[in-house]
Structure formats: structure tokens, C-alpha cells
Design a protein around this motif. Structure first.
Motif, short mmCIF file in Angstrom:
data_model
loop_
_atom_site.label_atom_id
_atom_site.label_comp_id
_atom_site.label_asym_id
_atom_site.label_seq_id
_atom_site.Cartn_x
_atom_site.Cartn_y
_atom_site.Cartn_z
N LEU A 1 115.13 91.33 47.18
CA LEU A 1 116.28 91.47 48.08
C LEU A 1 117.54 91.96 47.38
O LEU A 1 118.57 92.18 48.03
CB LEU A 1 116.57 90.14 48.78
CG LEU A 1 115.44 89.55 49.64
CD1 LEU A 1 115.88 88.24 50.29
CD2 LEU A 1 115.02 90.56 50.72
N GLY A 2 117.48 92.11 46.06
CA GLY A 2 118.65 92.54 45.32
C GLY A 2 119.81 91.57 45.47
O GLY A 2 120.96 91.99 45.72
N LEU A 3 119.54 90.28 45.30
CA LEU A 3 120.58 89.28 45.53
C LEU A 3 121.76 89.40 44.58
O LEU A 3 122.89 89.05 44.93
CB LEU A 3 119.96 87.87 45.42
CG LEU A 3 118.97 87.48 46.51
CD1 LEU A 3 118.49 86.04 46.31
CD2 LEU A 3 119.58 87.64 47.90
N SER A 4 121.51 89.94 43.38
CA SER A 4 122.62 90.09 42.44
C SER A 4 123.66 91.07 42.99
O SER A 4 124.86 90.93 42.71
CB SER A 4 122.11 90.55 41.08
OG SER A 4 121.46 91.81 41.19
N ASP A 5 123.20 92.05 43.78
CA ASP A 5 124.13 93.02 44.39
C ASP A 5 124.93 92.37 45.51
O ASP A 5 125.97 92.91 45.91
CB ASP A 5 123.36 94.23 44.93
CG ASP A 5 122.66 95.01 43.82
OD1 ASP A 5 123.16 94.97 42.68
OD2 ASP A 5 121.62 95.62 44.11
N GLU A 6 124.44 91.24 46.02
CA GLU A 6 125.14 90.54 47.10
C GLU A 6 126.07 89.45 46.56
O GLU A 6 126.59 88.65 47.33
CB GLU A 6 124.11 89.88 48.04
CG GLU A 6 123.14 90.86 48.68
CD GLU A 6 123.85 91.89 49.56
OE1 GLU A 6 124.86 91.50 50.20
OE2 GLU A 6 123.42 93.05 49.60
N GLY A 7 126.24 89.43 45.25
CA GLY A 7 127.18 88.48 44.66
C GLY A 7 126.55 87.20 44.14
O GLY A 7 127.26 86.28 43.72
N VAL A 8 125.20 87.08 44.18
CA VAL A 8 124.52 85.89 43.66
C VAL A 8 124.40 86.03 42.15
O VAL A 8 123.77 86.97 41.65
CB VAL A 8 123.12 85.73 44.30
CG1 VAL A 8 122.38 84.54 43.68
CG2 VAL A 8 123.23 85.54 45.81
N ALA A 9 125.00 85.12 41.42
CA ALA A 9 124.96 85.18 39.95
C ALA A 9 123.54 84.91 39.45
O ALA A 9 122.87 83.98 39.92
CB ALA A 9 125.92 84.15 39.37
N THR A 10 123.09 85.74 38.52
CA THR A 10 121.74 85.58 37.96
C THR A 10 121.82 85.43 36.44
O THR A 10 122.86 85.66 35.82
CB THR A 10 120.86 86.81 38.30
OG1 THR A 10 121.47 87.98 37.78
CG2 THR A 10 120.69 86.95 39.81
N VAL A 11 120.69 85.07 35.86
CA VAL A 11 120.62 84.82 34.42
C VAL A 11 120.85 86.10 33.63
O VAL A 11 121.52 86.11 32.59
CB VAL A 11 119.26 84.17 34.06
CG1 VAL A 11 119.07 84.13 32.55
CG2 VAL A 11 119.16 82.79 34.65
#
Length: 573
Positions: free
Chosen positions: A231-241
Motif C-alpha cells: 500500500l506504500g504506507l510510508s508515502d502516506e506518512g507512516v514512519a517505517t524502519v
């Protein structure tokens, strides 16, 4: 003459249990150890990363720590199945120790260096305790204090992870301020991050209710990483490792300023106390189930070696993990080869697959830490304390409050002081009972607990249930004086079975008390006093005051002698 190689290997095996384990390894265990190692690796990675962030360190240092400590313990640890690593009960202590030493503008790597030095100091303390055969220090925290400390730690950890779970950060210092800032900043909640965190939290809590064949943490981490990437959550502002650094560090002594060593050493003592208490309890539990013997002193050496190894490889202090040990055992682990396989797979991840967890959300790691905090708490035992011993509940709650209000390191101090005060309280104001003969019951029993028990006329039989020492000598004298005023006996017989020591202060008190009673026409006798203590009384010179003939092997012989002496002293009618 050259030493026999077999004898040399055996001697080396006494100091390095890993050598002994390799020499006696049963090849039929290999398949089970390999499978268990693969399963174990699945939880080592997310937990190691999560607990590193809980300690205020980069997530990758948790993986370095995991690899190093498992290798170190496999060489020097005596247990066949114990699994060590970053731990939720130790990481907050590391954070509390490092925070005052790292100021704005410092090199970002300073925290890693300080954490490494702290791990080495912990290791040196543990090895010193092990070589000195001081395993009893693990008993300094009583059970109620341990429960209170862990409950406070659980609350503190959960509150510290809530901002990350909700997708924002705070700059708070301390539990109360952290909680206030969390509530104040709720309007900054990042919805997608919160949904991800709650979903992982739900999986971690619900899956174990249905199956433990596949670890819930593996399902949660793999699932959320795949969904995040898709879903490309990092592009939606969800911080990832993000991508981890490739490779593993080379060993290096983490040199730091001499001024940092003092505060780190104090923290190391607290970490050692918590870690060893948990380690000995876990080792004892798993050894009992397997029919093995626990070697507390060697466990300390093994823990120390694991901590030093972690410190040399950009890691931080570690402890035993009951949950990871349980996973290893349930997966069929037979030896420490399981841990080595797990460490090897983590190393493979860093060397060749360092981008595998790039899309793992930070909120997932927060959920892992929160669930670990739930496992630290024990509310059921508080209910049991309320039923069986309310004072234990009060002590446990005070320890909890100490951690929450003053901080985790300060909470350790509060917990230790409570344990010491509890010890002194039980020896300063010990229990004492007047004894009598109860119908239908052999021997002598408490008059208070058995209202129908008969006292011997003219005799008070009193049981003192503690060592007779300086701290309680005054209380003992007061209780004897009270009994004399209340009952006006001709004899006071002290039942000494529970008395394990008589110090100089107590001996002087006995001498004065005996003179005081003699002036009032009252005799003092002693029953069931240990031979060692009778010799001690003789060396104190108390037989010049206390009648040597008034020391009896049992209460029955004492009473019979007193009754015979009374008959002889009574003039014929």
C-alpha cells in the motif's frame, strides 16, 4: 610432561561450558536444534529492534546485540536452552542511564558507545559476582518488591510507547509529563499509523489464544510489512524502519569519558540486580521442567560474558527472555545450538537481506513493546497478596509507585530499599507466641491461635521466632516484661527452636533481664536452644548469670524439671 588432551578439554569445559556441550553433543539433536533456531530467529529480529528503540538506540543495535550475546552465552552459559537478548525490563534502565549523559549537539554515536560501555560494566559486575560465588544477590529483591517493580515498569513502558503508536512524538521527561503531553497532543494523531499499530496489537494479543504453533509476532511483523509495502504506507506518512546498515560490526572497545563511568557503574549495578533476579528465576523454572540442575554462579559468568560480547559489538546490556526461551523449548530446542542458529540467521539478514524490513512500520515495533510490557505485569498476584498478606500488597504498590513517580533507575533504588526495610521489619519486630498444651494436639501450640490451650500454672512458655540480635533485643525485653506483669509467673521458659543467633547486644540484654527477673523472684529457663548457641552463650560469660542447669533439650523436660523443683521447694504439710 605434556598434559593429557582429554584432561585439558575436561578442565576447559568446567570454565567454558560451551566446550563441554560441544564435546557431549548428541547428533540426534541436530534436526530439532536447526528447526528451533529458525523459529527463534523469527522473533529475535522484531523484538531485538523494538527493545533497542525502547533503550533510545538505533533499531539495528538490537540485532547486533542479539547476535553477540547468543554467541557469548553459548560459550560460557551453563543452560542448554536459556535464550538471552535485548529485554523489555532492561531497555528502560539503559535509556534512563544514557539520557543524562547525552546532550544536544553530541555525536549521534555517543549513545551507542555509552550503551556498549554500560554492557561491559554489567558484564564485569556479573562475572565478579559469579567468580565470588555471590549468587545470593539475586535474592535481594523479595517477590512482592519484584512484582511491584515490574508492574511499575509495565505502566511506564506502555505510556512511553503510546505516542509512537499514535504517530507523533513528545519531548517529555518523566512519567507524569509524558502522560500529560500524550493527552495534550492527541489532536496530532496520525490515523493510518494508529490503525497499523492497533492491528498489530490485536494480532499479538488474539493469535496466541488460538495457536502457538506459529509465533504471533512472526505473523504480525510479516503481515504488516507486506501490507505496508503493497500500500506504500510510508508515502502516506507512516514512519517505517527503513533499510538497515549492511554487515555486522567488528569488535571494538567502546571508550568513553572517565566522568561517565561512575554514573554508568551505578546503573550497571541496578541492571545486574534486575537481570540476575529474572535469569535465576527463569533458569530454575526451565531446569526443573527438564530435570537439569541450575548453576547460579556459572549463570552469572555466562550472563557477564554475553554482556561483554554485546558491548564489544555496538550492542547494549541484555537479560534472559522467558518468552523467547519458551519458544525455543516448545520448538524442540535441545542445546545452545538453537541460539547459534538464530544468531546466524540474524547475521544473514544483516549481511545479505538488510532491505527486507524497510517497510516495517515503527508503530508495529511500538505494539511489540506494549505487548511485552503486558507480560511484565502481574495483577493476579496482587489480588492474592490482598487475600493472604495485605502488607505484601502495600509493599508491592509502593514499589510500583516508586518506578512510576521517580523513574526506572530510581525505582530500582526504591525497590532495594524496600526489600532491605522489609527484612529488618521482620527481624526488628518479629512474631512471638505464648505456648500451651491443646487437647488432641501433640506438642506445644500458640495460646492465641488455640484459645482452649492450657498454660502450665506459674509458668510462661514463650516462643521467639527470629534471631535475637541488637535490632530486636529491646522488643524482646518489652514483651517479656509485659508477660511478667500480666501473668506474674514464677518461671519464664523461652522456647529457642526458631532462634538462630544471639549477638553481643542481645546477650547483654539477657543478662540484665535475668538479674531483673531474679530480683522479682522469677526464674528464666531455656528450651531447645541449639548447641552452637549454648557454646556462644558460654563464651559470652552468661553462665555466670544464667543458671547452667536451666538449659533443657525440650519443653517437656523443662516443664518436668520445673515442676520437680517446685515440689522439692514446697515444705511438707
Amino acid at each position: 610432561m605434556d598434559e593429557d588432551p582429554r584432561a585439558l578439554t575436561q578442565r576447559l569445559g568446567r570454565w567454558v561450558p560451551g566446550v563441554r556441550a560441544a564435546r557431549t553433543y548428541d547428533r540426534s539433536w541436530l534436526r530439532a536444534d536447526l528447526i528451533a533456531g529458525v523459529v527463534l530467529a523469527a522473533i529475535l529480529v522484531p523484538q531485538g529492534m523494538a527493545y533497542a528503540e525502547l533503550a533510545g538506540l538505533p533499531a539495528v543495535t538490537g540485532l547486533y546485540t542479539t547476535i553477540a550475546c547468543l554467541v557469548g552465552y553459548a560459550l560460557f552459559g551453563p543452560s542448554r536452552v536459556l535464550v538471552l537478548g535485548p529485554d523489555s525490563s532492561i531497555s528502560p534502565l539503559i535509556l534512563a542511564a544514557l539520557t543524562p549523559l547525552v546532550v544536544a549537539g553530541d555525536d549521534p554515536g555517543k549513545a551507542i558507545v555509552l550503551a556498549g560501555m554500560l554492557a561491559i560494566l554489567v558484564g564485569l559486575v556479573e562475572i565478579g559476582l559469579g567468580l565470588g560465588k555471590l549468587g545470593f544477590v539475586a535474592d535481594l529483591l523479595s517477590k512482592e518488591v519484584q512484582v511491584g517493580y515490574m508492574n511499575g515498569l509495565a505502566v511506564t513502558i506502555i505510556v512511553s510507547q503510546l505516542p509512537k503508536l499514535f504517530g507523533f512524538s513528545t519531548d517529555a521527561d518523566g512519567f507524569v509529563e509524558e502522560l500529560q503531553e500524550f493527552v495534550t497532543n492527541l489532536n496530532q494523531t496520525h490515523t493510518a499509523t494508529l490503525v497499523v499499530g492497533l492491528a498489530v496489537l490485536a494480532v499479538l494479543l488474539i493469535v496466541p489464544r488460538f495457536t502457538r504453533t506459529v509465533p504471533a509476532i512472526l505473523i504480525a511483523v510479516v503481515g504488516v510489512t507486506v501490507v505496508s509495502a503493497a500500500l506504500g504506507l510510508s508515502d502516506e506518512g507512516v514512519a517505517t524502519v527503513g533499510a538497515l546498515p549492511q554487515g555486522v560490526p567488528t569488535p571494538e572497545i567502546p571508550w568513553t569519558d572517565l566522568s561517565d563511568v561512575g554514573p554508568l557503574l551505578l546503573a550497571a549495578i541496578g541492571i545486574t540486580l534486575v537481570s540476575l533476579t529474572d535469569t535465576i528465576a527463569t533458569a530454575t523454572s526451565f531446569a526443573a521442567r527438564r530435570g537439569d540442575e541450575v548453576e547460579p554462579d556459572q549463570e552469572m559468568v555466562g550472563m557477564g560474558a554475553a554482556n561483554i560480547t554485546a558491548g564489544l559489538f555496538q550492542g547494549f546490556a541484555i537479560s534472559t527472555s522467558g518468552s523467547r526461551t519458551a519458544v525455543a523449548e516448545q520448538s524442540g530446542a535441545k542445546s545452545q545450538l538453537t541460539g547459534l542458529v538464530g544468531a546466524g540467521l540474524v547475521a544473514v539478514l544483516l549481511l545479505f537481506l538488510n532491505g527486507l524490513l524497510t517497510d516495517l512500520p515503527q508503530a508495529a515495533l511500538a505494539a511489540v513493546v506494549i505487548v511485552a510490557a503486558f507480560s511484565l505485569s502481574d495483577l493476579d498476584v496482587l489480588r492474592r497478596y490482598l487475600q493472604v498478606r495485605p502488607s505484601a500488597l502495600a509493599i508491592s504498590l509502593v514499589a510500583t509507585a516508586g518506578v512510576i513517580l521517580f523513574g526506572v533507575l530510581e525505582g530500582i533504588v526504591v525497590a532495594v530499599v524496600l526489600a532491605i526495610l522489609l527484612f529488618f521489619r521482620r527481624n526488628w519486630w518479629p512474631h512471638g507466641e505464648v505456648l500451651g498444651i491443646a487437647d488432641g494436639l501433640p506438642g506445644w501450640h500458640s495460646v492465641r491461635a488455640n484459645p482452649g490451650a492450657r498454660e502450665v500454672p506459674g509458668v510462661v512458655v514463650y516462643r521467639w521466632e527470629a534471631p535475637l540480635i541488637f535490632a530486636n533485643a529491646g522488643i524482646f525485653r518489652q514483651q517479656i516484661r509485659h508477660l511478667v506483669r500480666e501473668r506474674r509467673p514464677a518461671w519464664v521458659v523461652l522456647q529457642c527452636e526458631a532462634i538462630t543467633d544471639v549477638d553481643v547486644t542481645a546477650a547483654e540484654m539477657l543478662e540484665q533481664l535475668d538479674n531483673e527477673l531474679n530480683d522479682a523472684g522469677i526464674h528464666m529457663a531455656f528450651a531447645e536452644m541449639r548447641d552452637r548457641l549454648q557454646d556462644l552463650v558460654f563464651r559470652y560469660g552468661l553462665f555466670e548469670t544464667l543458671d547452667r542447669d536451666h538449659f533443657y533439650p525440650t519443653l517437656d523436660t523443662a516443664i518436668a524439671a520445673i515442676e520437680a523443683e517446685s515440689r522439692d521447694a514446697t515444705p511438707p504439710a
